[in-house]
Design an enzyme around this catalytic site. Structure first.
Site, PDB file in Angstrom:
ATOM      1  NE  ARG A  18      -4.537  14.454 -10.549  1.00  0.00           N
ATOM      2  CZ  ARG A  18      -5.800  14.791 -10.276  1.00  0.00           C
ATOM      3  NH1 ARG A  18      -6.058  15.835  -9.490  1.00  0.00           N
ATOM      4  NH2 ARG A  18      -6.799  14.109 -10.769  1.00  0.00           N
ATOM      5  N   GLY A 106     -13.347   5.065  -8.628  1.00  0.00           N
ATOM      6  CA  GLY A 106     -12.467   4.014  -8.106  1.00  0.00           C
ATOM      7  C   GLY A 106     -11.347   4.527  -7.228  1.00  0.00           C
ATOM      8  N   GLY A 144     -13.829  19.388  -7.425  1.00  0.00           N
ATOM      9  CA  GLY A 144     -14.858  20.216  -8.045  1.00  0.00           C
ATOM     10  C   GLY A 144     -15.627  20.944  -6.953  1.00  0.00           C
ATOM     11  CE  LYS A 356      11.691 -24.775   1.361  1.00  0.00           C
ATOM     12  NZ  LYS A 356      12.327 -25.236   0.121  1.00  0.00           N
ATOM     13  CG  ASN A 391      16.805 -27.554   1.542  1.00  0.00           C
ATOM     14  OD1 ASN A 391      17.869 -26.934   1.597  1.00  0.00           O
ATOM     15  ND2 ASN A 391      15.650 -26.964   1.324  1.00  0.00           N
TER      16      ASN A 391
END
Ligand code: UD1
Ligand code: CA
Length: 464
Positions: A18, A106, A144, A356, A391
């Site tokens: 699903r 789970g 259920g 960076k 760089n």
């Protein structure tokens, strides 16, 4: 009851049709963690890793690998023939373990350790063969239904597919969370059959088997249905995600963090934030992030797997990943820090600046429009608007080093590898291709020429 009396089995072998996904359902995330990690982590609050088992099937390798560091056991269910069948797959590994057996699904990630402890205690005190968590749902569709006898014991659980129209009216649902006496469980598991519309071995059938054999199965009713929300589709996944986010925001606010419009922020479970920090609307704070006291996380900023000291100001629309900002550092608005960027104490990074793998030393400033990559920048350096560290030569990355107190003029292009000495000056618009000694002025651009009267002559030439 000692700890070693409790075994917990978590069913996680299904694909989750699903969800309409190529990814196994339990690998989908809510609140910044996969569903299966939530359930396993809660189980580990109750018993030791050696007594926690995860039944794996679909994408077993991936499920195992994300759980690897937790030290739990695994059971392979190669074919998924139902929740009862999943336990049958574990018979060999589990049946010798004494005491109590808790079964969890789970796809039910919101259950708390507190409620599970109550469940185990209720089962222990009543001496029943099984106790299961149930709740009343306004809309019980998909779950259920729990059918009780006159004395309030559970007689059967009917799955929606197999339920009569009268049974479907029942609003008391099966959470899928049970505590069994291990001995009774293993003695009766083999009696589950496949006589149902799906042709599966339903674990829920063990309830009728036990009760017909004269064993008591007790319901433990809980008032708040949130904890037993089962995730079968993406709508339910979004609901669970929102619930986790709300829990986390509430915990932080009670711990002294101001969160503006808390319903708009996304903060992962593992995030830590110090007192008096302010989180503005639509901020996302993710992964293993820790933020000190007295910070501001600006609106619409995203901070992932990063460490921020105290008094740090992140202005709106800033993206920070895998980076560090020391005390009193300021970044943004519209800044980007990534891959080990390190803004040291009191340094400022302004709008449209990207760092960076770059250290920006204490008190240094890069306020506008710059790219600083693979660079080591000392203290009290001024990086002018439009500075670029070149760089990458198309093959390899190279480093730039800028000494303390250097002044990098606007629109400087620094071709790495490069050394810029301390207290040196780079003239605006320079392309720097040679090392600059300390205290030097480097000018790397063609000289300007003014052609007097040029415009007048041009005008005459075109309109004689
Ligand atoms: C199940 C219960 C239902 C309960 C609901 C609560 C059964 C028969 N029904 O229904 O009474 O109200 O949970 O959320 O148990 N799984 C396996 N192997 C299998 C089949 C399933 O490991 O062969 C795992 C799945 O990965 C999943 C869990 O068991 O994590 C539950 O399966 P699912 O198909 O979602 O059961 P529901 O139909 O929701
Ligand atoms: Ca389910």
């Amino acid at each position: 009851m000692t700890e070693s009396d409790l075994t917990i089995v978590i069913l996680a072998a299904g694909l989750g049709t699903r969800m309409k996904s190529a990814k196994a359902k339990v690998l989908h995330a809510a609140g910044g963690k996969t569903l299966i990690e939530h359930v396993v982590d809660t189980a580990l609050e109750l018993t030791q890793p050696a007594r926690v088992f995860v039944v794996v099937g679909h994408q077993a390798g991936k499920v195992r690998s994300i759980l690897e560091t937790r030290g739990v056991g695994f059971i392979e269910q190669t074919e998924q023939k139902g929740t009862g069948h999943a336990l049958m797959a574990g018979r060999e590994a589990l049946q010798g373990l004494p005491g109590r057996l808790v079964v969890l699904y789970g796809d039910c990630p919101l259950i708390s350790a507190h409620t599970l402890r109550r469940l185990v205690q209720a089962q222990a005190e009543s001496g029943s063969a099984a106790t299961l968590i149930t709740t009343l749902l306004e809309d019980p569709a998909g779950y259920g239904r729990v059918i009780e006898d006159e004395s309030g014991l559970v007689r059967i659980i009917v799955e929606e597919k197999a339920a009569t129209s009268v049974q479907r009216q029942v609003k008391q649902i099966n959470s899928g969370i049970y505590c069994f006496s291990a001995a009774e469980f293993w003695a009766n598991l083999g009696r589950i059959g496949t006589a149902n519309p799906a042709g599966e071995y339903y674990l829920t059938d063990i309830v009728e088997i036990l009760s017909q054999a004269g064993h008591a199965v007790r319901p433990m009713k809980i008032a708040d249905p949130v904890e037993v929300l089962g995730i079968n589709n993406r709508l339910e996944l979004a609901k669970a995600d929102a619930l986790f986010r709300r829990r986390k925001a509430e915990e932080l606010m009670l711990g002294g963090v101001t969160i503006e419009k808390p319903e708009t922020v996304s903060i992962d479970g593992g995030v830590r934030i110090g007192m008096d920090t302010i989180v503005e609307p639509f901020a996302q704070i993710l992964g293993a992030t820790s933020i000190g006291e007295d910070c501001v996380i600006g609106a619409c900023s995203i901070v992932r797997d990063s460490r921020l000291g105290r008094g740090v100001i992140v202005s709106p629309f800033t993206s920070i990943a895998g980076s560090e900002i020391d005390d009193e550092g300021q970044v943004g608005p519209y800044a980007r820090l990534r891959m080990g960027a390190h803004v040291e104490a009191g340094a400022h990074v302004g709008n449209f600046v990207e760092l960076k793998k770059t250290r920006l030393g204490p008190g240094s400033k890069a306020m506008h429009l710059a790219y600083l990559g693979d660079s080591d920048i000392g203290r009290k350096v001024n990086i002018g608007a439009g500075t670029i560290t070149c760089n990458f030569d198309g093959v390899r990355k190279h480093a730039t080093h800028i000494g303390d107190g250097a002044f990098v003029g606007s629109n400087s292009t620094i071709v790495a590898p490069m050394e810029i000495g301390a207290d040196s000056y780079l003239a605006a618009g320079s392309v720097i291709t040679h090392a600059v000694p300390p205290e030097a002025l480097a000018i790397g651009r063609s000289r300007q020429v003014n052609k007097e009267g040029w415009a007048r002559k041009r005008k005459k030439a075109s309109h004689p």
